[in-house]
Design a protein around this motif. Sequence first.
Motif: not given
Length: 526
Positions: A494-502
């Motif tokens: 999922d977009f936010w699940l991946l990019n928020l930690p990044v």
Amino acid sequence: MRKQQLLMLTRINLLYANPQMTDKARKKGKTGGKLTRYLLWQYGLSGLTFILIYGVAMFTMDFSQMPGFFTYYVALFGILGFSQGISAIYNVFFESQDLMAYLPLPFRQTEIFAAKISVVFLTVAPFVFPMMVLFLLTGVRASLFFVVTIGVSILLFLFVLVILFSICSLIVFGLTRTKFFLKHKKLVTTLLLVVTMIVVMAGVLMMNQVTSYDTEILDRGAIVFLLPFYYAMTAPFHLSGVLSFVGIIGLAVLLVGALYWLILPKFFEQVAAAAPNQGNLTRKHKKGRSLSQLLFNYNSQLIRDPNLIMQVFSSSLLMPIVFLLSFVFTGVFRLDQLDERFLGVMFVAGGALAALMVNPTSFVSNLISLDQENFLFVRSLPLSMKTYLKAKFHFGLLIQIMLAVVVAVVAMFLLQAPFVLGCAFVLGAIWSTILISSHYFARDYRLLLLQWTNISQLFARGAGSVGLALVTMGTIFLAAIVIGAYAFAATIVDFWLLNLPVCIALLVITLIVYLQIHLKFWRRFS
């Protein structure tokens, strides 16, 4: 030519080419022959690193059955050597300002020329060393006897170097001999820069435009005038190979003869006449300018030297541009089909591009040392060093950001990236440029060198060309792994699940770099 005098001159120029590396070796107790061998070993490590960078990509290819790709790689490494050779020859012969030291000594013109060109060879050879690997791999795949493969490869490599350096020398010395150059040195040096850039870029464009990666095609169109090297390597005892060897040797002898008869007889006079900083320099004094305007104008004057621009282009801008052009014209990457899921991937990819463009040979990485004796003068003035260095850093950062943005925008346009993804790529390049520029600006002060006489001495500080090659190789491999893994994750997570930690990780990296630079560098000027 007297052997002992030539060896002594070469050793002196070798010590003189990289004073920081020489001082570092002396602190380790290296003297005499041990010092010379240590410096040669450093250049050898640099060449080995470049061999590893390019050799891995060539190892799986059967060049004995691919004359097209064989000539392609010969041309690619030849272009890299040409771009480095032009700048190195001009730098060592016309910018070093050490000719007057040789005049009272009993050295012949041919000995001084040979010693200096030997140092140029050591500087440029690492960029051409992968061609030796190309020859060896081709001979092995052609089922030549191993000893024959080694011997033919060494001979061909040496002839390539002779031809390459002869052409570069004839171009540089031919231009600097003209009356127009003697009257307009800066203009002609700029033209030399522009022509070199055009030749390099045109060569890369022409080679990649005709490349095809169709899975049914095993080779590409051969570059005809380089086929003699292919025949000499794959069939050295056949008629085609023997005739090719004769042609290569004849060309090398012709070019060396042209150097001997056209350049060497008036070598001293030409270098003395073309020496920089001759004559009176008239400066225009402008009134009513603020301190920031004066410092901006002063720093802009520091980087206007065409030789510096040529060195920066060939050392820090050429490789990323070559990579991007290869992606564009080979069609390996198609970005027009990507969607917003890859925003973070494009941001990181832009950061990787900037990491290749900002290195020890960049403008911002040498801006303090470019001051030379002016730095000591400024330090004696009632002017805050923090204010002075901040102005210098902001100027260098502006230049690096402009270069990164231009390259990134052009890349996204040619790769037909969607607008949103293109913006992410550009923002990533800007972010990475700011962080890496901060590091290298502080490094310039830490390795401050004010007594330099040619630009290559600044570029060789620290780990030198070996460190530059290792950093470049590490950046490429790390970027490939991270971007590949990130792109794969973007398709299944999922977009936010991946990019928020990044995003959090990028903010943490930014904060760590900022604090480190502030505490170890800027705080000392408070």
